[in-house]
Design a protein around this motif. Structure first.
Motif, PDB file in Angstrom:
ATOM      1  N   CYS A  96       0.834  -1.197   0.000  1.00 39.74           N
ATOM      2  CA  CYS A  96       0.000   0.000   0.000  1.00 39.74           C
ATOM      3  C   CYS A  96       0.880   1.262   0.000  1.00 39.74           C
TER       4      CYS A  96
ATOM      5  N   PHE B 251      -0.210   1.907  -3.474  1.00 41.49           N
ATOM      6  CA  PHE B 251      -1.498   2.602  -3.519  1.00 41.49           C
ATOM      7  C   PHE B 251      -1.377   3.819  -4.429  1.00 41.49           C
TER       8      PHE B 251
ATOM      9  N   ASN C 299      -2.628  -2.759  -1.815  1.00 37.09           N
ATOM     10  CA  ASN C 299      -3.593  -2.245  -0.851  1.00 37.09           C
ATOM     11  C   ASN C 299      -3.605  -3.094   0.427  1.00 37.09           C
ATOM     12  N   TYR C 300      -4.483  -2.726   1.320  1.00 35.45           N
ATOM     13  CA  TYR C 300      -4.610  -3.416   2.600  1.00 35.45           C
ATOM     14  C   TYR C 300      -4.773  -4.919   2.411  1.00 35.45           C
TER      15      TYR C 300
END
Length: 220
Positions: free
Chosen positions: A113, A139, A190-191
């Motif tokens: 991220c 991200f 991402n997460y």
């Protein structure tokens, strides 16, 4: 100045993966000590882990970069959260640790991220940017809330900076997990990508060493 935080879940999901694989995980941050964890960065799936004494001890007592002996480590993992874009990318000692692990130890550099911000200024001994010519994820700015106050404080944009450094940036228009593995550089979008990134780091290390134990480092 707006408050920033590490992404707690990106720590926990990687921690669990590394520990299950038999690795020791140490924490380091630009200033050492307690790293910020804002409630908005603690998702429901890991909220109970705020009571996990082992994890929290590490996050409340991170090492200063100067206390780290990079010769002991085989991997670096840059955690996301808005905190990752401040203080980490430009920190010369953190850069030195990462490149020692990568070049001298033959280890892995990884990020998830916003943690990809930690890679953008890394340089090989030759002077070439680490990300140059490599497939990188993280991200991207197009997924940010660009009208939000936090975004206006960002010192640089992740996709743009990776591309400016010669990297080939990839991201999905989705919240699904997505990772890129390019040699010994592993990055996630991402997460949801935290666990897959950690699993890929373990796989790469096992291919490199044929062993199932060692030491890894988490950077907050």
């Amino acid at each position: 100045m707006l408050p920033a935080s590490i992404s707690f879940g990106e720590v926990v999901h990687a921690w669990d993966t590394f520990k299950a694989a038999g690795y020791v995980v140490d924490f380091v941050s630009p200033d050492g000590g307690d790293v910020p964890i804002l409630d908005e960065y603690v998702s429901e799936d890991v909220a109970s882990r705020i009571e996990d004494e082992e994890v929290m001890r590490g996050l409340r007592n991170t090492a200063k970069p100067e206390q780290i002996d990079p010769a002991r480590y085989r991997a670096v993992y840059y955690v996301g959260g808005s905190n990752a874009i401040y203080g980490v990318p430009e920190h010369s000692v953190l850069q030195s640790i990462a490149m020692h692990v990568y070049e001298r130890n033959g280890g892995v550099i990884s990020a998830v991220c916003h943690g990809t911000a930690g890679l953008v200024n890394l340089k090989l001994a030759s002077g070439q940017n680490l990300v140059a010519g490599k497939r990188i994820s993280g991200f991207p700015e197009e997924h940010e809330r660009q009208d939000a106050a936090y975004f206006k404080e960002f010192p640089f944009l992740i996709r743009k900076t990776v591309e400016d450094r010669g990297g080939v940036f990839h991201a999905l228009d989705s919240e699904d997990p997505y990772i890129e593995i390019d040699g010994r550089v592993v990055t996630g979008q991402n997460y949801a990508s935290a666990k897959p990134v950690a699993e890929a780091v373990v796989d790469v290390l096992r291919r490199l060493t044929g062993q199932q134990s060692g030491r890894g480092a988490v950077k907050g």
